[in-house]
Design a protein around this motif. Sequence first.
Motif, short mmCIF file in Angstrom:
data_model
loop_
_atom_site.label_atom_id
_atom_site.label_comp_id
_atom_site.label_asym_id
_atom_site.label_seq_id
_atom_site.Cartn_x
_atom_site.Cartn_y
_atom_site.Cartn_z
N TRP A 93 0.88 -1.33 0.01
CA TRP A 93 0.03 -0.10 0.02
C TRP A 93 0.99 1.34 0.17
O TRP A 93 1.41 1.58 1.00
CB TRP A 93 -1.06 0.00 1.30
CG TRP A 93 -1.87 0.97 1.08
CD1 TRP A 93 -1.90 2.48 1.62
CD2 TRP A 93 -3.31 0.90 0.70
NE1 TRP A 93 -2.98 3.01 1.50
CE2 TRP A 93 -3.79 2.25 0.84
CE3 TRP A 93 -4.02 0.00 0.06
CZ2 TRP A 93 -5.15 2.42 0.54
CZ3 TRP A 93 -5.43 0.22 -0.38
CH2 TRP A 93 -6.02 1.16 0.01
N ARG A 122 -5.97 -2.49 6.40
CA ARG A 122 -5.18 -3.43 6.93
C ARG A 122 -5.79 -4.43 7.66
O ARG A 122 -5.75 -5.54 7.59
CB ARG A 122 -3.97 -2.94 8.12
CG ARG A 122 -3.20 -3.69 8.62
CD ARG A 122 -2.15 -3.02 9.69
NE ARG A 122 -1.55 -1.85 9.17
CZ ARG A 122 -0.24 -2.28 8.73
NH1 ARG A 122 0.20 -3.44 8.84
NH2 ARG A 122 0.48 -1.33 8.40
N PRO A 124 1.83 7.85 8.02
CA PRO A 124 1.94 6.79 8.75
C PRO A 124 2.91 6.87 10.10
O PRO A 124 3.81 7.54 9.95
CB PRO A 124 2.22 5.67 7.78
CG PRO A 124 1.97 6.29 6.67
CD PRO A 124 2.45 7.74 6.52
N ILE A 144 -11.22 4.83 -0.50
CA ILE A 144 -10.42 3.74 -0.18
C ILE A 144 -11.01 2.40 0.33
O ILE A 144 -10.53 1.41 0.44
CB ILE A 144 -9.60 4.49 1.46
CG1 ILE A 144 -8.76 5.59 0.44
CG2 ILE A 144 -8.62 3.39 2.03
CD1 ILE A 144 -7.72 5.33 -0.33
N GLU A 161 2.55 -1.35 4.49
CA GLU A 161 2.36 0.09 4.27
C GLU A 161 3.77 0.47 3.78
O GLU A 161 4.56 0.30 4.42
CB GLU A 161 1.88 0.68 5.61
CG GLU A 161 1.40 2.20 5.24
CD GLU A 161 0.70 2.56 6.41
OE1 GLU A 161 -0.38 3.61 6.18
OE2 GLU A 161 1.26 2.39 7.67
N ARG A 209 -5.01 8.24 8.23
CA ARG A 209 -4.76 6.95 8.85
C ARG A 209 -5.67 5.91 9.15
O ARG A 209 -5.34 4.58 9.29
CB ARG A 209 -3.98 7.27 10.09
CG ARG A 209 -2.95 6.26 10.88
CD ARG A 209 -2.28 7.21 12.05
NE ARG A 209 -1.32 8.02 11.59
CZ ARG A 209 -1.42 9.32 11.98
NH1 ARG A 209 -2.27 9.83 12.98
NH2 ARG A 209 -0.70 10.21 11.64
N SER A 267 -4.28 8.24 -0.19
CA SER A 267 -5.01 7.75 1.37
C SER A 267 -4.50 8.44 2.29
O SER A 267 -3.88 7.99 3.18
CB SER A 267 -4.79 6.21 1.43
OG SER A 267 -3.10 5.97 1.09
N TYR A 304 5.24 3.91 3.04
CA TYR A 304 5.12 5.61 2.93
C TYR A 304 6.36 5.89 2.09
O TYR A 304 7.25 6.04 2.19
CB TYR A 304 5.48 5.78 4.45
CG TYR A 304 5.42 7.37 4.92
CD1 TYR A 304 4.68 8.12 4.05
CD2 TYR A 304 6.15 7.85 5.78
CE1 TYR A 304 4.57 9.59 4.27
CE2 TYR A 304 5.88 9.11 6.11
CZ TYR A 304 5.07 10.11 5.28
OH TYR A 304 5.10 11.53 5.43
N GLU A 324 -8.47 5.04 7.78
CA GLU A 324 -8.69 4.44 6.60
C GLU A 324 -7.83 3.37 6.25
O GLU A 324 -8.04 2.30 5.72
CB GLU A 324 -9.31 5.23 5.42
CG GLU A 324 -10.54 5.77 5.48
CD GLU A 324 -11.07 6.33 6.75
OE1 GLU A 324 -10.31 7.61 7.22
OE2 GLU A 324 -12.12 6.06 7.46
N ARG A 325 -6.57 3.79 6.21
CA ARG A 325 -5.35 2.78 6.06
C ARG A 325 -5.45 1.38 6.81
O ARG A 325 -5.43 0.32 6.47
CB ARG A 325 -4.12 3.36 5.68
CG ARG A 325 -3.90 4.73 4.73
CD ARG A 325 -2.56 5.08 4.55
NE ARG A 325 -1.92 5.58 5.73
CZ ARG A 325 -1.85 6.77 6.40
NH1 ARG A 325 -2.55 7.85 5.30
NH2 ARG A 325 -1.39 7.17 7.41
N ASP A 326 -5.58 1.91 8.10
CA ASP A 326 -5.87 0.84 9.09
C ASP A 326 -7.03 0.08 8.88
O ASP A 326 -6.89 -1.37 9.13
CB ASP A 326 -5.93 1.32 10.50
CG ASP A 326 -4.73 2.25 10.80
OD1 ASP A 326 -3.50 1.88 10.40
OD2 ASP A 326 -4.71 3.03 11.99
N THR A 358 1.49 4.96 0.08
CA THR A 358 0.88 6.29 0.41
C THR A 358 1.74 7.40 0.52
O THR A 358 3.15 7.31 0.98
CB THR A 358 0.09 5.94 1.66
OG1 THR A 358 -0.46 7.21 2.22
CG2 THR A 358 1.17 5.87 2.89
#
Length: 202
Positions: free
Chosen positions: A30, A117, A167, A84, A127, A110, A107, A129, A112-114, A32
């Motif tokens: 991912w 996951r 992140p 996302i 992730e 934080r 994205s 970064y 939404e990324r979690d 970001t």
Amino acid sequence: MSNKNIIWHEHHLSKEDRSAIKQQKPCLLWFTGLSGSGKSTIANAVEAKLYELKKHTYLLDGDNIRLGLNRGLGFSDEDRIENIRRIGEVAKLFVDAGIIVLSAFISPFRQERDNVRRLLEDGEFIEVYIDTPLEVCEQRDPKGLYKKAKSGEIANFTGISSPYEAPKNAEIVIKTDKLSIEESVEKIIDYLTKKGYLSFSA
């Protein structure tokens, strides 16, 4: 909205079956970072290297997805969250197919990324970064978006009029103002190799 009449259908083939035939451990890389940070450039270069290594991949790119699957979404916070969420669900299906998925999306949030996951099994979400300073991204501005955002032509632009939450514990951090594309790719491939994603073991 849930529907009690919709039930997940189990396949005869498992994720392990699909992974074994490809001789790889599926995962979601991912990417970001801010607009202009180099997400798509590095993701494309990583996919090309994985192709050389005869690995099965698919790259999901932000602009491409918004031209199709997420065409009806705008750039409000709510639409960004839904954007996302949909990407996460699509990526989960690709991972289930035994694919190494690369996704390149700003994205910015934080949470939404979690959430993405949490859709995957432990170790499947990586992730990456792309840690590029805002001033460097503004200098690059390959699409002229920062200029438009500062002039008011684009609302809710990440880094200018909308926040980006970096992140805190990304598996891989790439500083593109210090590393070349080749060095960035090498760092990511080295991680995948050491963690066993480029081979399969049941």
